[in-house]
Design a protein around this motif. Structure first.
Motif, PDB file in Angstrom:
ATOM      1  N   SER A  32      48.691  23.943  55.023  1.00 25.00           N
ATOM      2  CA  SER A  32      47.339  23.461  54.751  1.00 25.00           C
ATOM      3  C   SER A  32      46.514  23.290  56.022  1.00 25.00           C
ATOM      4  CB  SER A  32      47.410  22.138  53.990  1.00 25.00           C
ATOM      5  OG  SER A  32      48.087  21.179  54.776  1.00 25.00           O
ATOM      6  N   TRP A  33      47.156  23.099  57.149  1.00 25.52           N
ATOM      7  CA  TRP A  33      46.439  22.866  58.401  1.00 25.52           C
ATOM      8  C   TRP A  33      46.162  24.136  59.187  1.00 25.52           C
ATOM      9  CZ3 TRP A  33      49.148  24.511  62.616  1.00 25.52           C
ATOM     10  CH2 TRP A  33      50.503  24.712  62.433  1.00 25.52           C
ATOM     11  N   PHE A  34      46.756  25.251  58.769  1.00 19.92           N
ATOM     12  CA  PHE A  34      46.618  26.504  59.506  1.00 19.92           C
ATOM     13  C   PHE A  34      46.374  27.628  58.514  1.00 19.92           C
ATOM     14  CE2 PHE A  34      48.705  30.294  61.419  1.00 19.92           C
ATOM     15  CZ  PHE A  34      47.835  30.462  62.484  1.00 19.92           C
ATOM     16  N   THR A  35      45.262  28.330  58.676  1.00 20.81           N
ATOM     17  CA  THR A  35      44.918  29.407  57.766  1.00 20.81           C
ATOM     18  C   THR A  35      44.809  30.710  58.552  1.00 20.81           C
ATOM     19  OG1 THR A  35      43.615  27.793  56.533  1.00 20.81           O
ATOM     20  CG2 THR A  35      43.318  30.075  55.935  1.00 20.81           C
ATOM     21  N   PRO A  36      45.909  31.472  58.623  1.00 16.00           N
ATOM     22  CA  PRO A  36      45.832  32.732  59.372  1.00 16.00           C
ATOM     23  C   PRO A  36      44.979  33.755  58.636  1.00 16.00           C
ATOM     24  CG  PRO A  36      47.947  32.552  58.281  1.00 16.00           C
ATOM     25  CD  PRO A  36      47.225  31.263  58.036  1.00 16.00           C
ATOM     26  N   SER A  37      44.351  34.599  59.390  1.00 17.05           N
ATOM     27  CA  SER A  37      43.528  35.660  58.830  1.00 17.05           C
ATOM     28  C   SER A  37      44.248  36.982  59.070  1.00 17.05           C
ATOM     29  CB  SER A  37      42.150  35.655  59.491  1.00 17.05           C
ATOM     30  OG  SER A  37      41.360  36.668  58.953  1.00 17.05           O
ATOM     31  N   PHE A  38      45.091  37.353  58.135  1.00 19.06           N
ATOM     32  CA  PHE A  38      45.894  38.559  58.314  1.00 19.06           C
ATOM     33  C   PHE A  38      45.047  39.826  58.367  1.00 19.06           C
ATOM     34  CE2 PHE A  38      48.938  35.573  56.299  1.00 19.06           C
ATOM     35  CZ  PHE A  38      49.845  35.515  57.335  1.00 19.06           C
ATOM     36  N   GLY A  39      43.859  39.778  57.784  1.00 23.34           N
ATOM     37  CA  GLY A  39      42.955  40.917  57.826  1.00 23.34           C
ATOM     38  C   GLY A  39      42.450  41.220  59.225  1.00 23.34           C
ATOM     39  N   ALA A  40      42.541  40.235  60.111  1.00 22.93           N
ATOM     40  CA  ALA A  40      42.097  40.439  61.488  1.00 22.93           C
ATOM     41  C   ALA A  40      42.976  41.455  62.213  1.00 22.93           C
ATOM     42  CB  ALA A  40      42.097  39.111  62.244  1.00 22.93           C
ATOM     43  N   ILE A  41      44.217  41.567  61.827  1.00 20.76           N
ATOM     44  CA  ILE A  41      45.150  42.458  62.530  1.00 20.76           C
ATOM     45  C   ILE A  41      44.700  43.916  62.448  1.00 20.76           C
ATOM     46  CG2 ILE A  41      47.540  43.282  62.645  1.00 20.76           C
ATOM     47  CD1 ILE A  41      48.310  40.410  61.588  1.00 20.76           C
ATOM     48  N   PRO A  42      44.531  44.482  61.237  1.00 19.49           N
ATOM     49  CA  PRO A  42      44.103  45.882  61.203  1.00 19.49           C
ATOM     50  C   PRO A  42      42.695  46.075  61.756  1.00 19.49           C
ATOM     51  CG  PRO A  42      44.148  44.992  58.977  1.00 19.49           C
ATOM     52  CD  PRO A  42      44.773  43.972  59.877  1.00 19.49           C
ATOM     53  N   LEU A  43      41.836  45.059  61.599  1.00 15.10           N
ATOM     54  CA  LEU A  43      40.470  45.218  62.080  1.00 15.10           C
ATOM     55  C   LEU A  43      40.425  45.261  63.610  1.00 15.10           C
ATOM     56  CD1 LEU A  43      37.545  44.218  60.110  1.00 15.10           C
ATOM     57  CD2 LEU A  43      37.313  44.088  62.560  1.00 15.10           C
ATOM     58  N   VAL A  44      41.189  44.423  64.272  1.00 11.52           N
ATOM     59  CA  VAL A  44      41.228  44.440  65.738  1.00 11.52           C
ATOM     60  C   VAL A  44      41.831  45.754  66.232  1.00 11.52           C
ATOM     61  CG1 VAL A  44      42.373  43.407  67.741  1.00 11.52           C
ATOM     62  CG2 VAL A  44      41.206  41.946  66.094  1.00 11.52           C
ATOM     63  N   LEU A  45      42.906  46.192  65.602  1.00 11.45           N
ATOM     64  CA  LEU A  45      43.528  47.458  66.003  1.00 11.45           C
ATOM     65  C   LEU A  45      42.556  48.622  65.808  1.00 11.45           C
ATOM     66  CD1 LEU A  45      47.129  46.952  64.598  1.00 11.45           C
ATOM     67  CD2 LEU A  45      46.400  46.884  66.997  1.00 11.45           C
ATOM     68  N   PHE A  46      41.828  48.577  64.711  1.00 10.98           N
ATOM     69  CA  PHE A  46      40.841  49.623  64.440  1.00 10.98           C
ATOM     70  C   PHE A  46      39.724  49.606  65.482  1.00 10.98           C
ATOM     71  CE2 PHE A  46      36.805  50.769  62.302  1.00 10.98           C
ATOM     72  CZ  PHE A  46      37.050  52.120  62.124  1.00 10.98           C
ATOM     73  N   ALA A  47      39.232  48.413  65.820  1.00  7.90           N
ATOM     74  CA  ALA A  47      38.172  48.301  66.825  1.00  7.90           C
ATOM     75  C   ALA A  47      38.658  48.819  68.175  1.00  7.90           C
ATOM     76  CB  ALA A  47      37.705  46.849  66.941  1.00  7.90           C
ATOM     77  N   LEU A  48      39.920  48.579  68.505  1.00 13.13           N
ATOM     78  CA  LEU A  48      40.472  49.109  69.750  1.00 13.13           C
ATOM     79  C   LEU A  48      40.587  50.632  69.693  1.00 13.13           C
ATOM     80  CD1 LEU A  48      43.215  46.437  70.446  1.00 13.13           C
ATOM     81  CD2 LEU A  48      41.176  46.882  71.845  1.00 13.13           C
ATOM     82  N   ARG A  49      40.753  51.167  68.510  1.00 15.65           N
ATOM     83  CA  ARG A  49      40.855  52.625  68.342  1.00 15.65           C
ATOM     84  C   ARG A  49      39.483  53.295  68.358  1.00 15.65           C
ATOM     85  NH1 ARG A  49      42.846  57.255  65.905  1.00 15.65           N
ATOM     86  NH2 ARG A  49      41.765  57.932  64.032  1.00 15.65           N
ATOM     87  N   ARG A  50      38.522  52.719  67.621  1.00 12.49           N
ATOM     88  CA  ARG A  50      37.231  53.378  67.405  1.00 12.49           C
ATOM     89  C   ARG A  50      36.070  52.803  68.208  1.00 12.49           C
ATOM     90  NH1 ARG A  50      36.962  58.362  64.867  1.00 12.49           N
ATOM     91  NH2 ARG A  50      38.494  58.431  63.209  1.00 12.49           N
ATOM     92  N   GLY A  51      36.243  51.639  68.795  1.00 15.58           N
ATOM     93  CA  GLY A  51      35.168  51.045  69.589  1.00 15.58           C
ATOM     94  C   GLY A  51      34.347  50.040  68.808  1.00 15.58           C
ATOM     95  N   PRO A  52      33.379  49.419  69.480  1.00 15.18           N
ATOM     96  CA  PRO A  52      32.621  48.339  68.856  1.00 15.18           C
ATOM     97  C   PRO A  52      31.701  48.780  67.715  1.00 15.18           C
ATOM     98  CG  PRO A  52      31.727  48.847  71.023  1.00 15.18           C
ATOM     99  CD  PRO A  52      32.998  49.643  70.872  1.00 15.18           C
ATOM    100  N   LYS A  53      31.199  50.000  67.771  1.00 19.01           N
ATOM    101  CA  LYS A  53      30.283  50.470  66.719  1.00 19.01           C
ATOM    102  C   LYS A  53      30.973  50.442  65.352  1.00 19.01           C
ATOM    103  CE  LYS A  53      27.922  54.736  65.320  1.00 19.01           C
ATOM    104  NZ  LYS A  53      27.674  56.129  65.724  1.00 19.01           N
ATOM    105  N   TYR A  54      32.106  51.102  65.259  1.00 20.22           N
ATOM    106  CA  TYR A  54      32.812  51.142  63.982  1.00 20.22           C
ATOM    107  C   TYR A  54      33.569  49.842  63.710  1.00 20.22           C
ATOM    108  CZ  TYR A  54      31.585  56.055  63.828  1.00 20.22           C
ATOM    109  OH  TYR A  54      30.889  57.236  63.796  1.00 20.22           O
ATOM    110  N   GLY A  55      33.997  49.158  64.771  1.00 21.01           N
ATOM    111  CA  GLY A  55      34.684  47.881  64.595  1.00 21.01           C
ATOM    112  C   GLY A  55      33.783  46.828  63.976  1.00 21.01           C
ATOM    113  N   THR A  56      32.552  46.735  64.488  1.00 18.43           N
ATOM    114  CA  THR A  56      31.630  45.754  63.911  1.00 18.43           C
ATOM    115  C   THR A  56      31.191  46.161  62.505  1.00 18.43           C
ATOM    116  OG1 THR A  56      29.770  46.792  65.067  1.00 18.43           O
ATOM    117  CG2 THR A  56      30.770  44.871  66.120  1.00 18.43           C
ATOM    118  N   LEU A  57      31.078  47.461  62.260  1.00 20.23           N
ATOM    119  CA  LEU A  57      30.742  47.925  60.910  1.00 20.23           C
ATOM    120  C   LEU A  57      31.858  47.562  59.928  1.00 20.23           C
ATOM    121  CD1 LEU A  57      28.880  49.406  58.936  1.00 20.23           C
ATOM    122  CD2 LEU A  57      29.974  51.552  59.653  1.00 20.23           C
ATOM    123  N   ALA A  58      33.103  47.751  60.343  1.00 18.89           N
ATOM    124  CA  ALA A  58      34.237  47.369  59.487  1.00 18.89           C
ATOM    125  C   ALA A  58      34.210  45.866  59.228  1.00 18.89           C
ATOM    126  CB  ALA A  58      35.557  47.790  60.128  1.00 18.89           C
ATOM    127  N   GLY A  59      33.893  45.075  60.257  1.00 18.94           N
ATOM    128  CA  GLY A  59      33.790  43.632  60.080  1.00 18.94           C
ATOM    129  C   GLY A  59      32.684  43.257  59.113  1.00 18.94           C
TER     130      GLY A  59
END
Length: 142
Positions: A32-59
């Protein structure tokens, strides 16, 4: 591959990553005190792959999917913009480290690549957390 096909592939990949991030956000919280955001994992990896343009669009797409799937906690329009648009777009900030990350990978410098990947992840997660904190302070902290 032509430029249009390459861009179309990137946009399809963007939509798929956003959908995966949304699907992963349905994993139940284990504390209850910690809410991990597992969706952040693929999104960060994707942003590192494609850059900020597509990373922010995915976000952005990930944030908008919350509306479509009814996972929005609404108090005021400005709160919704901060927590579901700005905060989720912030996840793409990891993409600003994509060039040094990819350069390190191409030079087979795994330690340096890990450094940039970790930096990108921390940047994205902390900026997103900052926006949720701001919204929490302004709108939820009565």
């Amino acid at each position: 591959m032509s430029s249009k096909n390459s861009q179309l592939s990137a946009l399809i990949e963007t939509a798929l990553v956003a959908a995966l991030a949304m699907a992963l956000s349905y994993i139940p919280d284990f504390a209850s005190w910690f809410t991990p955001s597992f969706g952040a994992i693929p999104l960060v990896l994707f942003a590192l792959r494609r850059g900020p343009k597509y990373g922010t669009l995915a976000g952005l797409i990930w944030g908008l999917l919350h509306f479509i799937l009814g996972k929005v906690w609404y108090l005021a329009l400005s709160q919704v913009i901060i927590e579901y648009i700005i905060a989720f777009v912030s996840m793409g900030l990891a993409g600003f480290l994509s060039v040094p990350f990819q350069n390190a990978l191409s030079k087979d410098n795994k330690g340096r690549a890990l450094f940039y990947a970790t930096g990108g992840a921390l940047l994205a997660v902390f900026v997103r957390y900052f926006w949720h904190f701001v919204a929490g302070f302004i709108f939820w902290g009565s």
